[in-house]
Scaffold this motif. Structure first.
Motif, short mmCIF file in Angstrom:
data_model
loop_
_atom_site.label_atom_id
_atom_site.label_comp_id
_atom_site.label_asym_id
_atom_site.label_seq_id
_atom_site.Cartn_x
_atom_site.Cartn_y
_atom_site.Cartn_z
N PHE A 1 47.93 38.45 18.08
CA PHE A 1 46.90 38.41 17.05
C PHE A 1 46.82 39.76 16.34
CE2 PHE A 1 45.46 34.33 18.44
CZ PHE A 1 44.72 33.84 17.38
N GLY A 2 46.91 40.85 17.08
CA GLY A 2 46.87 42.17 16.47
C GLY A 2 48.00 42.37 15.48
N LEU A 3 49.20 41.97 15.87
CA LEU A 3 50.34 42.12 14.97
C LEU A 3 50.23 41.21 13.74
CD1 LEU A 3 53.22 42.50 17.58
CD2 LEU A 3 52.13 44.30 16.19
N THR A 4 49.55 40.07 13.90
CA THR A 4 49.32 39.19 12.75
C THR A 4 48.44 39.90 11.71
OG1 THR A 4 49.51 37.23 14.14
CG2 THR A 4 48.39 36.96 12.05
N PHE A 5 47.38 40.55 12.17
CA PHE A 5 46.51 41.30 11.26
C PHE A 5 47.26 42.48 10.65
CE2 PHE A 5 43.08 39.01 13.35
CZ PHE A 5 42.16 38.86 12.33
N LEU A 6 48.04 43.20 11.47
CA LEU A 6 48.79 44.34 10.94
C LEU A 6 49.84 43.90 9.93
CD1 LEU A 6 49.25 46.65 14.06
CD2 LEU A 6 47.83 47.05 12.04
N TRP A 7 50.50 42.77 10.20
CA TRP A 7 51.49 42.27 9.26
C TRP A 7 50.84 41.94 7.92
CZ3 TRP A 7 56.15 42.41 7.74
CH2 TRP A 7 56.58 41.54 6.74
N ALA A 8 49.69 41.28 7.96
CA ALA A 8 48.99 40.95 6.72
C ALA A 8 48.66 42.23 5.96
CB ALA A 8 47.71 40.16 7.01
N GLY B 1 36.72 40.61 13.38
CA GLY B 1 37.78 39.64 13.15
C GLY B 1 37.23 38.23 13.05
N ALA B 2 36.29 37.88 13.93
CA ALA B 2 35.67 36.55 13.86
C ALA B 2 34.91 36.38 12.55
CB ALA B 2 34.74 36.33 15.06
N LEU B 3 34.22 37.42 12.12
CA LEU B 3 33.51 37.36 10.84
C LEU B 3 34.50 37.17 9.68
CD1 LEU B 3 30.84 37.61 9.28
CD2 LEU B 3 31.20 40.08 9.25
N LEU B 4 35.60 37.90 9.70
CA LEU B 4 36.61 37.75 8.65
C LEU B 4 37.18 36.33 8.66
CD1 LEU B 4 38.27 39.05 6.40
CD2 LEU B 4 39.86 39.85 8.14
N TYR B 5 37.50 35.82 9.85
CA TYR B 5 38.00 34.45 9.94
C TYR B 5 36.98 33.44 9.41
CZ TYR B 5 42.28 35.09 12.73
OH TYR B 5 43.54 35.39 13.16
N LEU B 6 35.72 33.61 9.78
CA LEU B 6 34.69 32.67 9.31
C LEU B 6 34.50 32.74 7.80
CD1 LEU B 6 32.08 32.96 12.19
CD2 LEU B 6 33.67 31.07 11.73
N MET B 7 34.60 33.94 7.24
CA MET B 7 34.50 34.07 5.79
C MET B 7 35.68 33.39 5.11
SD MET B 7 33.01 37.93 5.44
CE MET B 7 33.01 37.92 3.66
N LEU C 1 39.70 28.53 15.07
CA LEU C 1 40.38 28.77 16.34
C LEU C 1 40.66 30.26 16.54
CD1 LEU C 1 42.81 25.73 16.39
CD2 LEU C 1 40.59 25.98 17.51
N GLY C 2 41.01 30.97 15.47
CA GLY C 2 41.23 32.41 15.56
C GLY C 2 39.96 33.14 15.93
N ALA C 3 38.84 32.77 15.33
CA ALA C 3 37.56 33.40 15.64
C ALA C 3 37.19 33.20 17.10
CB ALA C 3 36.46 32.84 14.72
N ILE C 4 37.34 31.98 17.58
CA ILE C 4 37.04 31.69 18.99
C ILE C 4 37.96 32.50 19.91
CG2 ILE C 4 37.09 29.89 20.77
CD1 ILE C 4 36.33 27.89 18.47
#
Length: 184
Positions: A38-45, A123-129, A148-151
């Motif tokens: 998940f961390g690398l997914t955010f860093l890649w983005a 991260g959960a807030l960003l996903y929910l937004m 699912l990412g937020a959870i």
């Protein structure tokens, strides 16, 4: 063999260790891999949006090239009951820097296993937004990968996933973090 009236002594955990959920070694390793992924997914983005590597962000349209990584999605990719709100944010001076700092900060925290509580909440807030920006989801009337990412992020923080294959143990021993447990 124990004698009558003698009880074996048990190791006493420190307060931080006592508050850490106990999960088996294999499960801790799976959680660590999930956290790092998940961390690398955010860093890649973050990296793709900074440099416009031609994946989600077209070449030559990266932030470093003067592009606005949030304008396309907020302006054209939003739908549903919150679309007008998100579209009104396009061009606001604070939106893109805050989004980019969020991607980098969440990505680094998850990858390194530090600041897991802050990373999970933000991260959960960003996903929910992002979920509310494109309602209803395409393939399910309620759930999609953002929920699912937020959870998952919340679960990773609650299970102290940063302490396996990360710097979470070291981080939790810092005096600043011990004074302010929300930094864990």
């Amino acid at each position: 063999m124990t004698t009558l009236g003698h009880r074996p002594t048990q190791a006493v955990d420190t307060p931080a260790e006592a508050a850490t959920p106990r999960v088996g070694t294999a499960a801790n390793r799976v959680l660590a891999v999930l956290r790092i992924a998940f961390g690398l997914t955010f860093l890649w983005a973050f990296v793709d949006k900074v440099f416009g590597l031609g994946y989600a962000t077209p070449s030559g349209k990266g932030w470093i090239d003067g592009g606005d990584p949030t304008a396309g999605f907020l302006g054209k990719g939003t739908s549903g009951p919150f679309a007008d709100f998100y579209q009104s944010l396009v061009g606001d001076f604070w939106v893109t820097p805050l989004f980019m700092i969020g991607l980098a900060g969440i990505g680094l925290a998850l990858t390194l296993g530090i600041g897991m509580r802050i990373a999970a909440v933000s991260g959960a807030l960003l996903y929910l937004m992002m979920w509310t920006a494109a309602l209803p989801p395409e393939n399910n009337p309620v759930l999609d990968d953002h929920i699912l990412g937020a959870i998952t992020l919340v679960a990773l923080a609650l299970l102290a996933a940063g302490k396996t294959w990360g710097f979470g143990r070291w981080w939790s021993r810092l005096s600043m973090v011990q004074r302010h447990p929300w930094l864990q």
